[in-house]
Scaffold this active site. Sequence first.
Site, PDB file in Angstrom:
ATOM      1  N   ASP A  74      42.348  48.372 -62.070  1.00 50.46           N
ATOM      2  CA  ASP A  74      43.071  47.951 -63.269  1.00 50.46           C
ATOM      3  C   ASP A  74      44.535  48.380 -63.259  1.00 50.46           C
ATOM      4  OD1 ASP A  74      40.465  47.427 -63.888  1.00 50.46           O
ATOM      5  OD2 ASP A  74      40.406  48.602 -65.716  1.00 50.46           O
ATOM      6  N   TRP A 128      40.281  56.887 -66.157  1.00 50.35           N
ATOM      7  CA  TRP A 128      40.105  55.446 -66.205  1.00 50.35           C
ATOM      8  C   TRP A 128      41.277  54.782 -66.924  1.00 50.35           C
ATOM      9  CZ3 TRP A 128      34.250  55.700 -67.949  1.00 50.35           C
ATOM     10  CH2 TRP A 128      33.483  56.109 -66.847  1.00 50.35           C
ATOM     11  N   ARG A 204      36.077  52.645 -74.270  1.00 47.93           N
ATOM     12  CA  ARG A 204      37.068  52.864 -73.224  1.00 47.93           C
ATOM     13  C   ARG A 204      38.284  51.946 -73.339  1.00 47.93           C
ATOM     14  NH1 ARG A 204      32.271  51.221 -70.325  1.00 47.93           N
ATOM     15  NH2 ARG A 204      32.314  49.100 -69.526  1.00 47.93           N
ATOM     16  N   ASP A 205      39.257  52.268 -72.462  1.00 47.82           N
ATOM     17  CA  ASP A 205      40.453  51.457 -72.238  1.00 47.82           C
ATOM     18  C   ASP A 205      41.369  51.377 -73.461  1.00 47.82           C
ATOM     19  OD1 ASP A 205      39.000  50.989 -69.924  1.00 47.82           O
ATOM     20  OD2 ASP A 205      38.353  48.984 -70.526  1.00 47.82           O
ATOM     21  N   TRP A 344      34.396  41.851 -60.982  1.00 47.07           N
ATOM     22  CA  TRP A 344      33.363  42.860 -60.799  1.00 47.07           C
ATOM     23  C   TRP A 344      32.078  42.310 -60.203  1.00 47.07           C
ATOM     24  CZ3 TRP A 344      34.274  47.577 -60.013  1.00 47.07           C
ATOM     25  CH2 TRP A 344      35.316  48.235 -60.663  1.00 47.07           C
TER      26      TRP A 344
END
Length: 541
Positions: A74, A128, A204-205, A344
């Site tokens: 990413d 991450w 997340r993110d 993915w």
Amino acid sequence: MPHSPESPEPRGPSQRPGPQGRPGVPRRSVVAALAGLGAAGALGACGPARPRTRAGESLRARFHMTPPSGWLCDGQRPVVLNGRTHLYYLHARTNAGPGGWDVCTTEDLVAFSGNRVAIPMQDGVPVWTGSAVVDEENTAGFGAGALVVLATRPTGGEARHQEQYLYWSRDGESFTARPDPVIANPDADGAVTPEQIGNAEWFRDPKVVRDPERSQWVCVIGRRKYLSVYVSGDLLEWSWASNFDYLVDGAADLGGMECPDLFRITADDGGEHWVIAASMDGSASGLPMTYAYWVGRWDGARFTAHDPAPQWLDWGWDWYSAVTWPSAQDPERVRCAIGWMNNWKYAARDAPTDATDGYNGQMSVVRRIRLAHRPDGRYSLLSEPVPALRDALGEPRTLKRQEVSGRWEAPWSGRAYELEVDIEWDAADDVGVSVGCTPDDARRTDIGVRDGRVYVDRGPSDRADCSFLPYWRAEAPIDPAARRVRLRIEVDMQSVEVFVDDGGAVLSQQVHFEADDALVRLYAHGGCAVFSNAAFRPARA
């Protein structure tokens, strides 16, 4: 119109039932392509790629960002420091292995250099995806102009304890970490059922943006079936504000929401709008597996979409975890965007560049995106490569007009170039351009229009030792009555990006071009087509 739930607390996972596994059904019809391939092409069954290239030949992209070595994942939203754009990205030594943030810089959004570690792993726990902001007003107390990052880490290495940590820097190169999360996972400790655990393992993110009208920071976090929105005055203390739930009014299930985005933009008619987005997997519903977005309004606590149906910024298989940021020239009306050219479904395997160049993964070309009011009443994002890309390309070789019936070999060849061309037809039912053709046409990638769809089909250039099967053909809708299309095609060693007409549709694909995959052919089946105003620009050495 949809709106986020009214619950006073962050919603628990039990309120959003759904499948735990990510859908794996392709969104393209590949029945004909599957016939005769055999077990060697089964997805996920390939071993190390064995590239058929000339001895010592590099497959490294000529005008795309690639890592010096190792595995790139990413990209993080770029920021400008000291006049240079800094692109942070996830980097690991091994494919899909644990890692942290690396950074490189660019002056023109085409050539990237100076790669180095920015935020390393700590105690074996990876860092991450997240985002960086420049704290111009010193709201966090680290100094005016400090760079502040929020990024996800699985606390203690436990997936259900994905939480958001803060790092800060004065130079954008060395960072100081705060030891405790600034946004804790609200569902981690209370998760009991598989559904609850699945939601706790999807927190997340964080994407942080400034809301200047309300003097607050806003953070959007990806969840299993929705986005959680938090607000803060100082980047340190955060409170939950709302959730954005896309599963309303019978909307298609697009799986989890990763790498969210939120920004304000002024449309071409002068109206101001907000956009919320995320990378999502719509393949099981016949939709893309890229950047889905909704146009709407933001009231300081919640986002409300104009239309519950998402739009897509790319229709190919390989434009994921994309990020956008304001352009330097017109920050209110134009944004830049870059995406990870991978998927993915097959990202963790070896690629041909592992063997030839010691790296795996690349970013897309940087785009300029703008918001346009469309004839059907919607507001949509349009894309085009940044103008500076032309500086990385040579002088154009042009073709004013060529009538084609069947297949015709164009007077150009190469493996890294841009090709622009207008195509007009009447009775023909399949028209387009084949790139990466071998002399016998056995290997090629077809880019064309048929039955009201524009497509990129990499099936004829697939490889049994590292197959994309069944994710060969990508398609995007266009006006079925159209008998004219303009294509802008970016070919770069191991990738193809196709911008259609005004950029309302884009298709980005990895392609494993080999040593002899260099010819270009124009085609029209079921009738004639006229190809005109063509310009072929090879990449500079």
